[in-house]
Design a protein around this motif. Structure first.
Motif, PDB file in Angstrom:
ATOM      1  N   ARG A   1     -14.642  10.474  14.581  1.00  0.00           N
ATOM      2  CA  ARG A   1     -15.014   9.654  15.729  1.00  0.00           C
ATOM      3  C   ARG A   1     -16.387  10.045  16.273  1.00  0.00           C
ATOM      4  N   GLU A   2     -16.769  11.311  16.074  1.00  0.00           N
ATOM      5  CA  GLU A   2     -18.039  11.796  16.606  1.00  0.00           C
ATOM      6  C   GLU A   2     -19.238  11.092  15.965  1.00  0.00           C
TER       7      GLU A   2
ATOM      8  N   TRP B   1     -19.899   8.276  18.298  1.00  0.00           N
ATOM      9  CA  TRP B   1     -20.471   8.752  19.560  1.00  0.00           C
ATOM     10  C   TRP B   1     -21.924   9.181  19.369  1.00  0.00           C
TER      11      TRP B   1
ATOM     12  N   ARG C   1     -25.032   7.495  21.330  1.00  0.00           N
ATOM     13  CA  ARG C   1     -25.981   8.299  22.128  1.00  0.00           C
ATOM     14  C   ARG C   1     -27.411   8.122  21.619  1.00  0.00           C
TER      15      ARG C   1
ATOM     16  N   ARG D   1     -19.387   1.744  21.510  1.00  0.00           N
ATOM     17  CA  ARG D   1     -18.969   2.319  22.791  1.00  0.00           C
ATOM     18  C   ARG D   1     -17.699   1.645  23.295  1.00  0.00           C
TER      19      ARG D   1
ATOM     20  N   LEU E   1     -14.747   2.916  21.241  1.00  0.00           N
ATOM     21  CA  LEU E   1     -14.390   4.300  21.563  1.00  0.00           C
ATOM     22  C   LEU E   1     -13.723   4.411  22.929  1.00  0.00           C
ATOM     23  N   GLU E   2     -14.217   3.683  23.911  1.00  0.00           N
ATOM     24  CA  GLU E   2     -13.596   3.710  25.238  1.00  0.00           C
ATOM     25  C   GLU E   2     -12.225   3.039  25.206  1.00  0.00           C
TER      26      GLU E   2
ATOM     27  N   SER F   1     -12.706   8.148  29.197  1.00  0.00           N
ATOM     28  CA  SER F   1     -13.945   8.138  28.411  1.00  0.00           C
ATOM     29  C   SER F   1     -14.945   7.107  28.933  1.00  0.00           C
TER      30      SER F   1
ATOM     31  N   LYS G   1     -18.832   7.754  29.143  1.00  0.00           N
ATOM     32  CA  LYS G   1     -19.054   9.031  28.473  1.00  0.00           C
ATOM     33  C   LYS G   1     -20.433   9.055  27.820  1.00  0.00           C
ATOM     34  N   TYR G   2     -21.175  10.121  28.068  1.00  0.00           N
ATOM     35  CA  TYR G   2     -22.538  10.304  27.556  1.00  0.00           C
ATOM     36  C   TYR G   2     -23.515   9.241  28.059  1.00  0.00           C
TER      37      TYR G   2
END
Length: 303
Positions: free
Chosen positions: A70-71, A74, A78, A266, A269-270, A277, A280-281
């Protein structure tokens, strides 16, 4: 319908090959001193091959993020939001420059009766009529509109027409965001890009490239291809670099498409991680005033 699906799958399968060819043969499309290389760049910039390279990259990153780490998503979010914020925070200063230049023009024209402005940095002289500088103000406005669009989106500054969004649950909102980015945002900006790409090159080279022309035909025309950058103004002494507006339109399309991918990731992921989340970031500007920050949060839909 089956033929269309097979065509899409075939182009997705060939996308890595086309990307490999482009990377390993940069001289074939980046050596603009060679007319054939320039023709290839023009053709492939608005081609089916280029679209599927970008689309397949999006699919691969999405699949890796969903099925493996998952990173990955993210990090992509970002990076793209950092890119949008960086460009927007720099280009937004064009608004201040536009105001200062307008004030200078008014003073020089109405009070000192100056007919032209001469700049001489590093021993060079750049002289233009005041009407040129007055029309050039539109370029600053165009820069803010086209290059700050993703920055404004990240900051939650776009106007919302909310009919059902605020009344639904958190995960439903994220589903709406995902569908909106895929069904509306991406197709609309792809169509705009296809128009903008060839519209730009028609004001940079002759003979004018056609969106429907095959590569072989364009390569045959390469023998007579030459640069013909548009330098026609709307008035005799007015701004004469309107080709820059066409370049900004293409840049606008690229930025919006990149942010459409970021926004989809995004939102996914949310949706997956839940309300904890949210944001997030997310790097949003702080106004420094509690009331203004609250108003900005309400306007952006984050509260």
């Amino acid at each position: 319908m089956i033929d269309f699906i097979l065509w899409v799958l075939q182009n997705i399968a060939l996308a890595p090959y086309h990307l490999f060819l482009a990377i390993t043969n940069p001289g074939a499309w980046l050596d603009w001193s060679n007319p054939e290389s320039l023709v290839r760049f023009i053709y492939y910039g608005g081609s089916v091959e280029f679209f599927f390279v970008v689309f397949t990259t999006f699919l691969v990153i999405t699949a890796l993020g969903m099925a493996w780490k998952r990173e990955i998503l993210w990090t992509s979010v970002r990076g793209l939001e950092w890119f949008a914020n960086g460009i927007g925070r720099i280009v937004s200063w064009a608004g201040l420059l536009m105001v200062l230049q307008q004030v200078m023009i008014v003073f020089l024209q109405r009070i000192f009766r100056v007919a032209e402005i001469q700049l001489g940095p590093l021993g060079t002289a750049f002289v233009q009529d005041l009407s040129w500088w007055g029309e050039e103000l539109k370029l600053y406005n165009a820069m803010v509109v086209t290059l700050c669009v993703s920055y404004t989106f990240v900051q939650g500054g776009h106007v919302r027409v909310d009919l059902v969004y605020s009344a639904v649950k958190f995960r439903t909102k994220r589903m709406i965001d995902m569908v909106g980015s895929i069904i509306f945002m991406m197709p609309a900006i792809v169509l705009t890009y296809l128009y903008a790409w060839f519209f730009m090159w028609r004001h940079l080279v002759v003979p004018n490239p056609s969106a429907s022309a095959e590569l072989d035909r364009m390569l045959m025309q390469a023998r007579v291809l030459r640069w013909n950058v548009e330098t026609i103004g709307f008035s005799p002494n007015g701004f004469n670099a309107y080709f820059l507006f066409k370049i900004l339109l293409v840049a606008y399309c690229v930025l919006v498409f990149l942010h459409a991918m970021s926004f989809f990731w995004r939102s996914y992921l949310e949706w997956l991680e839940g309300e904890e989340s949210e944001g997030k970031y997310l790097d949003r500007d702080v106004m420094g005033d509690e009331a203004e920050d609250l108003e900005h949060a309400i306007h952006s839909g984050s509260t």
